[in-house]
Design a protein around this motif. Structure first.
Motif, PDB file in Angstrom:
ATOM      1  N   ALA A  98      26.231  32.125  39.655  1.00 17.39           N
ATOM      2  CA  ALA A  98      27.071  30.871  40.011  1.00 17.39           C
ATOM      3  C   ALA A  98      28.475  31.404  40.259  1.00 17.39           C
ATOM      4  CB  ALA A  98      27.126  29.832  38.928  1.00 17.39           C
ATOM      5  N   ARG A  99      28.963  32.377  39.666  1.00 15.23           N
ATOM      6  CA  ARG A  99      30.254  32.667  39.999  1.00 15.23           C
ATOM      7  C   ARG A  99      30.508  33.360  41.316  1.00 15.23           C
ATOM      8  NH1 ARG A  99      31.243  34.374  35.160  1.00 15.23           N
ATOM      9  NH2 ARG A  99      30.546  36.426  35.336  1.00 15.23           N
ATOM     10  N   HIS A 100      29.299  34.104  41.801  1.00 12.66           N
ATOM     11  CA  HIS A 100      29.249  34.608  42.849  1.00 12.66           C
ATOM     12  C   HIS A 100      29.346  33.652  43.928  1.00 12.66           C
ATOM     13  CE1 HIS A 100      28.837  38.794  41.105  1.00 12.66           C
ATOM     14  NE2 HIS A 100      29.114  39.320  42.226  1.00 12.66           N
ATOM     15  N   GLN A 101      28.397  32.924  43.965  1.00  9.09           N
ATOM     16  CA  GLN A 101      28.250  31.448  44.773  1.00  9.09           C
ATOM     17  C   GLN A 101      29.443  30.676  45.101  1.00  9.09           C
ATOM     18  OE1 GLN A 101      24.990  29.243  42.992  1.00  9.09           O
ATOM     19  NE2 GLN A 101      23.483  30.902  43.314  1.00  9.09           N
ATOM     20  N   LEU A 102      29.850  30.587  43.962  1.00  7.47           N
ATOM     21  CA  LEU A 102      31.573  30.041  44.107  1.00  7.47           C
ATOM     22  C   LEU A 102      32.351  30.770  45.125  1.00  7.47           C
ATOM     23  CD1 LEU A 102      33.732  27.885  43.496  1.00  7.47           C
ATOM     24  CD2 LEU A 102      34.107  28.746  41.383  1.00  7.47           C
ATOM     25  N   ALA A 151      34.285  38.650  41.276  1.00  6.25           N
ATOM     26  CA  ALA A 151      33.195  38.303  42.052  1.00  6.25           C
ATOM     27  C   ALA A 151      33.538  38.183  43.629  1.00  6.25           C
ATOM     28  CB  ALA A 151      32.568  36.948  41.733  1.00  6.25           C
ATOM     29  N   ARG A 152      34.582  37.816  43.990  1.00  9.57           N
ATOM     30  CA  ARG A 152      35.112  37.823  45.413  1.00  9.57           C
ATOM     31  C   ARG A 152      35.123  39.286  45.974  1.00  9.57           C
ATOM     32  NH1 ARG A 152      39.036  35.177  48.979  1.00  9.57           N
ATOM     33  NH2 ARG A 152      40.447  36.801  49.959  1.00  9.57           N
ATOM     34  N   ASP A 153      35.627  40.332  45.065  1.00  9.24           N
ATOM     35  CA  ASP A 153      35.793  41.702  45.439  1.00  9.24           C
ATOM     36  C   ASP A 153      34.566  42.304  45.593  1.00  9.24           C
ATOM     37  OD1 ASP A 153      38.742  41.214  45.445  1.00  9.24           O
ATOM     38  OD2 ASP A 153      38.867  42.073  43.345  1.00  9.24           O
ATOM     39  N   ASP A 154      33.670  41.991  44.878  1.00 14.71           N
ATOM     40  CA  ASP A 154      32.343  42.470  45.053  1.00 14.71           C
ATOM     41  C   ASP A 154      31.577  41.758  46.189  1.00 14.71           C
ATOM     42  OD1 ASP A 154      30.095  44.049  43.749  1.00 14.71           O
ATOM     43  OD2 ASP A 154      29.087  41.901  43.098  1.00 14.71           O
ATOM     44  N   LEU A 155      31.591  40.632  46.698  1.00 12.98           N
ATOM     45  CA  LEU A 155      31.267  40.355  47.740  1.00 12.98           C
ATOM     46  C   LEU A 155      31.596  41.135  48.933  1.00 12.98           C
ATOM     47  CD1 LEU A 155      30.937  36.479  47.177  1.00 12.98           C
ATOM     48  CD2 LEU A 155      28.852  38.051  47.097  1.00 12.98           C
ATOM     49  N   LEU A 156      32.914  41.282  49.010  1.00  9.88           N
ATOM     50  CA  LEU A 156      33.676  41.804  50.099  1.00  9.88           C
ATOM     51  C   LEU A 156      33.400  43.332  50.239  1.00  9.88           C
ATOM     52  CD1 LEU A 156      37.218  40.231  49.887  1.00  9.88           C
ATOM     53  CD2 LEU A 156      35.541  39.863  51.669  1.00  9.88           C
ATOM     54  N   SER A 157      33.353  43.968  48.946  1.00 14.42           N
ATOM     55  CA  SER A 157      33.241  45.628  48.869  1.00 14.42           C
ATOM     56  C   SER A 157      31.425  45.743  49.292  1.00 14.42           C
ATOM     57  CB  SER A 157      33.552  46.312  47.669  1.00 14.42           C
ATOM     58  OG  SER A 157      32.704  45.614  46.700  1.00 14.42           O
ATOM     59  N   SER A 158      30.730  45.039  48.961  1.00 18.09           N
ATOM     60  CA  SER A 158      29.218  45.338  48.982  1.00 18.09           C
ATOM     61  C   SER A 158      28.929  45.322  50.813  1.00 18.09           C
ATOM     62  CB  SER A 158      28.401  44.394  48.258  1.00 18.09           C
ATOM     63  OG  SER A 158      28.465  43.001  48.649  1.00 18.09           O
ATOM     64  N   GLY A 159      29.791  44.472  51.365  1.00 20.07           N
ATOM     65  CA  GLY A 159      29.270  44.026  52.783  1.00 20.07           C
ATOM     66  C   GLY A 159      28.445  42.870  53.116  1.00 20.07           C
ATOM     67  N   PHE A 207      31.732  32.867  47.166  1.00 17.44           N
ATOM     68  CA  PHE A 207      31.147  32.813  48.383  1.00 17.44           C
ATOM     69  C   PHE A 207      31.489  31.544  49.041  1.00 17.44           C
ATOM     70  CE2 PHE A 207      28.437  31.986  51.838  1.00 17.44           C
ATOM     71  CZ  PHE A 207      27.832  33.184  52.440  1.00 17.44           C
ATOM     72  N   LEU A 208      31.800  30.527  48.295  1.00  9.65           N
ATOM     73  CA  LEU A 208      32.125  29.190  48.981  1.00  9.65           C
ATOM     74  C   LEU A 208      33.802  29.560  49.155  1.00  9.65           C
ATOM     75  CD1 LEU A 208      32.037  26.497  49.401  1.00  9.65           C
ATOM     76  CD2 LEU A 208      32.493  25.813  46.965  1.00  9.65           C
ATOM     77  N   LEU A 209      34.544  29.994  48.438  1.00 11.40           N
ATOM     78  CA  LEU A 209      35.893  30.239  48.830  1.00 11.40           C
ATOM     79  C   LEU A 209      36.153  30.908  49.932  1.00 11.40           C
ATOM     80  CD1 LEU A 209      37.169  30.784  44.921  1.00 11.40           C
ATOM     81  CD2 LEU A 209      37.402  28.582  46.448  1.00 11.40           C
ATOM     82  N   LEU A 210      35.212  31.914  50.141  1.00  9.65           N
ATOM     83  CA  LEU A 210      35.507  32.892  51.224  1.00  9.65           C
ATOM     84  C   LEU A 210      34.933  31.914  52.607  1.00  9.65           C
ATOM     85  CD1 LEU A 210      34.051  36.138  49.793  1.00  9.65           C
ATOM     86  CD2 LEU A 210      36.297  35.712  50.925  1.00  9.65           C
ATOM     87  N   LEU A 211      34.086  31.047  52.200  1.00 14.20           N
ATOM     88  CA  LEU A 211      33.903  30.220  53.458  1.00 14.20           C
ATOM     89  C   LEU A 211      34.712  29.353  53.757  1.00 14.20           C
ATOM     90  CD1 LEU A 211      30.021  28.877  52.766  1.00 14.20           C
ATOM     91  CD2 LEU A 211      30.844  29.974  54.905  1.00 14.20           C
ATOM     92  N   LEU A 212      35.361  28.862  52.791  1.00 16.36           N
ATOM     93  CA  LEU A 212      36.589  27.996  53.152  1.00 16.36           C
ATOM     94  C   LEU A 212      37.624  28.486  54.030  1.00 16.36           C
ATOM     95  CD1 LEU A 212      36.848  25.865  49.763  1.00 16.36           C
ATOM     96  CD2 LEU A 212      35.493  25.221  52.039  1.00 16.36           C
ATOM     97  N   GLU A 213      37.943  29.758  53.677  1.00 19.07           N
ATOM     98  CA  GLU A 213      38.710  30.624  54.171  1.00 19.07           C
ATOM     99  C   GLU A 213      38.394  30.972  55.553  1.00 19.07           C
ATOM    100  OE1 GLU A 213      40.043  34.192  52.168  1.00 19.07           O
ATOM    101  OE2 GLU A 213      40.368  33.081  50.456  1.00 19.07           O
ATOM    102  N   GLU A 214      37.133  31.210  55.924  1.00 14.36           N
ATOM    103  CA  GLU A 214      36.720  31.599  57.184  1.00 14.36           C
ATOM    104  C   GLU A 214      36.605  30.334  58.227  1.00 14.36           C
ATOM    105  OE1 GLU A 214      34.686  33.457  60.193  1.00 14.36           O
ATOM    106  OE2 GLU A 214      35.613  34.215  58.321  1.00 14.36           O
ATOM    107  N   ARG A 218      37.307  36.899  36.413  1.00 14.49           N
ATOM    108  CA  ARG A 218      36.023  37.284  36.773  1.00 14.49           C
ATOM    109  C   ARG A 218      35.623  36.790  38.320  1.00 14.49           C
ATOM    110  NH1 ARG A 218      35.232  36.016  31.192  1.00 14.49           N
ATOM    111  NH2 ARG A 218      34.483  33.817  31.635  1.00 14.49           N
ATOM    112  N   LEU A 219      36.137  35.396  38.578  1.00 18.91           N
ATOM    113  CA  LEU A 219      36.064  34.995  39.773  1.00 18.91           C
ATOM    114  C   LEU A 219      36.449  35.907  40.720  1.00 18.91           C
ATOM    115  CD1 LEU A 219      34.950  32.603  41.554  1.00 18.91           C
ATOM    116  CD2 LEU A 219      36.845  31.314  41.518  1.00 18.91           C
ATOM    117  N   GLN A 220      37.710  36.510  40.578  1.00 20.55           N
ATOM    118  CA  GLN A 220      38.368  37.253  41.680  1.00 20.55           C
ATOM    119  C   GLN A 220      37.479  38.685  41.584  1.00 20.55           C
ATOM    120  OE1 GLN A 220      41.217  36.944  43.534  1.00 20.55           O
ATOM    121  NE2 GLN A 220      40.586  39.100  44.512  1.00 20.55           N
TER     122      GLN A 220
END
Length: 273
Positions: free
Chosen positions: A84-88, A39-47, A90-97, A35-37
């Motif tokens: 909360a899952r989308h916030q997490l 959420a990550r895909d959702d954040l990326l695909s939504s722009g 987002f955090l993981l994407l931040l760490l990568e960035e 589900r976390l993956q």
């Protein structure tokens, strides 16, 4: 197949029950990570992530050094809460960035379950051993604080703990808009209960995360804050002279779980059992 660490010494029935329990826990943990993956895909695909990354890069462009570590407070129950899952995610994407290794990111939320703690550790993240009440010293290292929808006292405590121009200039805070806090509170209440937020406002730069219809509740009122050294040095000397630890004795609506509150809950639970 050889027995592992003596785990096969249980009686047959107990052994099957233990294996079923472990399998169930692993299945639940795997579901959380899937589900976390998503959420990550959702954040990326939504722009939304692409637009938000620009807001995050803005303070980093003027920083002498990029964040070397990250601290996250108040994430919440991400196993069952989509926000909360989308916030997490987002955090993981931040760490990568920011190229911050996961092991340099520490989290705390008293609401985390054992399953959620295990999922975070599986991702390589660290758990803070105790409730700091936001009083985390950066100890000279440039640090990103990720505190979406946290209580005002947490931000105030964090500022107090690092109350110097040198330390604040090495911090980036992603969380509730300081401007929004100023607008919503009476000035006398802000100065009395959250004096460090009040004092740092003139030394703060802030950029709001972009609004997106899919994440209005997830990231509403969220901004990136940073504290340019020149702006901080321009504040009056009196601003830096008062360094008393906040107590919140007169605060009517304290949005924070304190260490003693948690200890009291454990004591009551032990007494009841």
């Amino acid at each position: 197949m050889a027995a592992a660490a003596g785990g096969w010494n249980l009686a047959g029935g107990q052994r099957r029950q233990r294996r079923r329990g472990r399998a169930g826990e692993e299945a639940e943990g795997g579901a959380v990570l899937r589900r976390l993956q998503e959420a990550r895909d959702d954040l990326l695909s939504s722009g939304f992530w692409a637009a938000s990354a620009g807001a995050v890069r803005t303070p980093l462009a003027g920083c002498a050094e990029p964040p070397a570590q990250c601290v996250c407070y108040g994430l919440g129950r991400f196993s069952g809460c989509p926000a909360a899952r989308h916030q997490l995610a987002f955090l993981l994407l931040l760490l990568e960035e920011l190229r911050v290794p996961p092991e340099h990111c520490a989290l705390f939320d008293p609401a985390f379950t054992a399953q959620e703690a295990a999922a975070l550790e599986h991702l390589g993240l660290r758990l803070l051993p105790e409730n700091e009440e936001g009083k985390h010293g950066i100890e000279g290292s440039a640090t990103l604080f990720y505190m979406v929808h946290c209580g005002k006292a947490l931000y105030n405590n964090l500022l107090w703990r690092n109350w110097s121009a040198e330390a604040l200039s090495k911090m980036v805070i992603i969380g509730n808009s300081f401007r929004g806090i100023e607008e919503r509170l009476l000035s006398r209440v802000l100065e009395r209960d959250y004096s460090y937020i009040a004092k740092v406002l003139k030394g703060t730069e802030e950029v709001a995360l972009p609004a997106h219809p899919r994440y209005l509740d997830t990231f509403n009122d969220t901004s990136v804050h940073w504290f340019p050294l020149q702006k901080l040095k321009g504040l009056s000397p009196e601003v830096w002279n008062f360094v008393e630890e906040p107590t919140y004795q007169d605060c009517e609506d304290l949005e924070i779980i304190r260490k003693e509150d948690r200890a009291e809950q454990h004591s009551l639970a032990a007494t009841a059992s």
